[in-house]
Scaffold this active site. Structure first.
Site, PDB file in Angstrom:
ATOM      1  N   LYS A  77      43.942  45.936  47.544  1.00 20.04           N
ATOM      2  CA  LYS A  77      42.930  44.959  47.118  1.00 20.04           C
ATOM      3  C   LYS A  77      43.387  44.311  45.808  1.00 20.04           C
ATOM      4  CE  LYS A  77      37.894  44.718  46.312  1.00 20.04           C
ATOM      5  NZ  LYS A  77      36.649  45.510  46.192  1.00 20.04           N
ATOM      6  N   SER A 152      32.855  43.740  49.083  1.00 25.00           N
ATOM      7  CA  SER A 152      33.842  42.823  48.578  1.00 25.00           C
ATOM      8  C   SER A 152      35.265  43.090  49.063  1.00 25.00           C
ATOM      9  CB  SER A 152      33.845  42.860  47.052  1.00 25.00           C
ATOM     10  OG  SER A 152      34.264  44.129  46.577  1.00 25.00           O
ATOM     11  N   SER A 176      31.241  48.244  48.680  1.00 22.35           N
ATOM     12  CA  SER A 176      32.338  47.306  48.916  1.00 22.35           C
ATOM     13  C   SER A 176      33.508  47.833  49.735  1.00 22.35           C
ATOM     14  CB  SER A 176      32.884  46.787  47.584  1.00 22.35           C
ATOM     15  OG  SER A 176      32.047  45.788  47.075  1.00 22.35           O
TER      16      SER A 176
END
Lengths: 469, 100
Positions: A77, A152, A176
């Site tokens: 990420k 997210s 997330s």
């Protein structure tokens, strides 16, 4: 080389069915061909990945020991620092920022020979539930390109679901990792608070943030978790996990199902699939108890005070001076701050900084932040009471499957409600994962959330393996 | 609903320049979120301690804090960090004058 789990990739390398360079090249080509329509990656690191893969092939040629993650291609990420790669946080303010050091989890993975394919898309600074808040592009759900992948960590989940990496890392502040894993039909673990060092993870809400794996199977999630967890001097909140080996006896297992998670607002198809998954565990011998977590209805309100408060303090570092976007004009120092931040941050980030600044401003601290931290104690106690009677708690990960791109972005409150089943876990510091247990009629995946006692990450991972196909 | 002046005051504290449109939008949005948060008024917390750190019980206090020693970094790390700054001169980061 399609649909390889970590174990399958490892076995393929060991048996010389393919080399690490061949495997890496396979993924890099696949990303080039297929990621235009999904946009799971912000940065693809061909050079780094191929040089790492070459090293592994040299080790294999010398018949050296091959740890299970060696040569296995993965994605990170774009909020976790990898030395020499951009770490944009999907924000204009860090568009050209290059990480000068490795996060502790990346250092550990590199030592084990991981191959890093690139950095994945997210909501700006991990603020969002759909990946629509990225300053660069919206990630699409590989199961249905008109739907969001969740957020997210939407890029990390979509990259695993589309088989554009073997596994990935995400971060979870209020859901997330788990919510996008649920939306994309993959496994996602939010570890116990402190189980994995946060050093090198760009800070969002420090008392809630955790790094965790997104994988194709529960078995893979366990491999990654055990590789990157543990105490780190660079994160004073990190802890050595106590339970490493846990032998699951499903017939001795007591599962709690909280009634507050099956209320109006939940999609009936999702409820049916989750109930079926629970009875699957029951058929294998587990005992199921209905439990109550009475403060559940306050969790989201508590979260929307604590999270923006911590975020407003953490994001004060983006000042247009030390790094990142700088807009100065010809005026004062104050203008550098105002302009850089005014132009560099997106809507949702501004909204949360404003909310947090308000909650922490003079005269409001007791009424908002302190009050929220006290209700947080009650939420934590609900879980402590429940865990006196049960070994694990089963709930839906999200009240609904993946929604349409654009459906919720204009209404912040309705977007926030997609985290309603996941935020309590972060407030209480507990480990929780999402494991896929079925599909709706429209072929959208549904995830079951399994919540464990503090630092029993390996126990919930073992339990979730009963759903590994 | 919170006032325009309040939004502008918070924006100044947060060091974010807002355009007129954003001020109006935040008036509405922040008010809606603050209304939602009001549900917490129902909860009696008079005898409850706050939780600032959820895993506090698991922290070994003896090893919690590292020794208070500075660790010097290799030159190339320092150079790398300075390189990130938007405005610099030699090995210094430049800021606007704060005294006129």
């Amino acid at each position: 080389m399609n649909n390889l789990t970590i174990t399958k990739a490892h076995n393929g390398l060991k048996r010389k069915e393919f080399s690490a360079v061949e495997l890496t090249t396979f993924f890099l080509n696949k990303i080039k061909k297929q990621d235009k329509k999904i946009f799971s990656y912000i940065t693809v690191s061909d050079e780094l990945a191929l040089s790492q893969a070459k090293e592994i092939d040299e080790k294999i040629a010398k018949k050296k020991d091959l740890p299970v993650l060696s040569g296995v291609p993965m994605a990170v990420k774009d909020i976790i620092s990898v030395k020499g790669l951009k770490n944009t946080c999907a924000s204009k303010i860090l568009k050209d920022y290059i990480a000068p050091y490795d996060a502790t989890c990346i250092k550990k993975l590199k030592e084990l020979g991981a191959v890093i394919l690139g950095k994945t898309n997210l909501d700006e600074f991990a603020m969002g539930s759909s990946t629509e808040n990225s300053a660069f592009s919206v990630t699409k759900n590989p199961c249905d390109l008109k739907k969001v992948p969740g957020g997210s960590s939407g890029g990390s989940a979509a990259a695993v679901a589309a088989d554009l990496c073997c596994y990935s890392l995400g971060s979870d502040t209020g859901g997330s990792i788990r919510q996008p894993a649920s939306f994309c039909g993959v496994v996602g673990l939010k570890p116990s608070y402190g189980a994995i060092s946060r050093y090198g993870l760009v800070a969002f809400a420090s008392s809630l943030d955790q790094i965790g794996p997104i994988t194709k199977t529960a078995d893979d999630a366990q491999i990654v978790f055990n590789a990157i967890s543990g105490r780190d001097l660079k994160d004073s909140t990190s802890v050595d996990s106590k339970i490493i080996n846990y032998k699951l006896e499903i017939k001795n297992l007591i599962i709690g199902v909280p009634k507050e998670y099956f209320v109006k607002g939940i999609d009936p198809e999702v409820e049916k699939i989750i109930r079926q998954a629970i009875s699957q565990a029951e058929k294998q011998g587990a005992r199921i108890f209905e439990i109550s977590l009475p403060h559940t209805k306050y969790a989201l309100a508590v979260y929307y005070i604590i999270m923006p408060s911590e975020a407003s303090a953490n994001l004060a570092r983006y000042d247009g001076i030390k790094y990142g976007l700088s807009k100065s004009g010809n005026k004062s120092l104050l203008d550098v701050y105002l302009e850089s931040r005014g132009q560099g941050f997106g809507k949702e980030v501004k909204r949360r900084i404003m909310l947090g600044t308000y909650a922490l401003s003079a005269g409001y601290y007791d009424a908002y932040y302190l009050k929220a931290q006290k209700v947080r104690t009650l939420i934590k106690q609900d879980f402590e009471n429940a865990f006196k009677k049960v070994d694990a708690i089963f709930t839906p990960t999200s009240p609904f499957p993946a929604f349409k791109i654009g459906e919720k972005i204009a209404d912040p409150l309705s977007m926030y409600l997609s985290d309603v089943f996941t935020v309590s876990v972060n407030l209480a510091g507990l480990p929780a994962l999402s494991v896929p247990v079925g599909f709706t009629k429209a072929k959208l995946p549904v995830g079951l959330q399994i919540i464990g006692k503090p630092f029993e990450d390996n126990k919930i991972l073992e339990i979730s393996k009963i759903y590994d196909k | 609903m919170i006032s325009k002046q309040e939004v502008q005051h918070i924006a100044k504290l947060a060091r974010i320049k807002l355009i007129e449109q954003e001020v109006k939008k935040f008036q509405k949005e922040l008010s809606a979120i603050l209304d939602y948060i009001k549900t917490l008024n129902e909860v009696d917390v008079s005898k409850i301690e706050p939780t600032f750190h959820a895993s506090e019980d698991f922290i070994d206090e003896k090893t919690l804090i590292r020794p208070d020693k500075s660790e010097s970094q290799p030159e190339e790390v320092v150079d790398e960090l300075i390189k990130s700054a938007p405005d610099k001169k030699a090995r210094h980061i430049k800021v606007k004058a704060i005294f006129q």
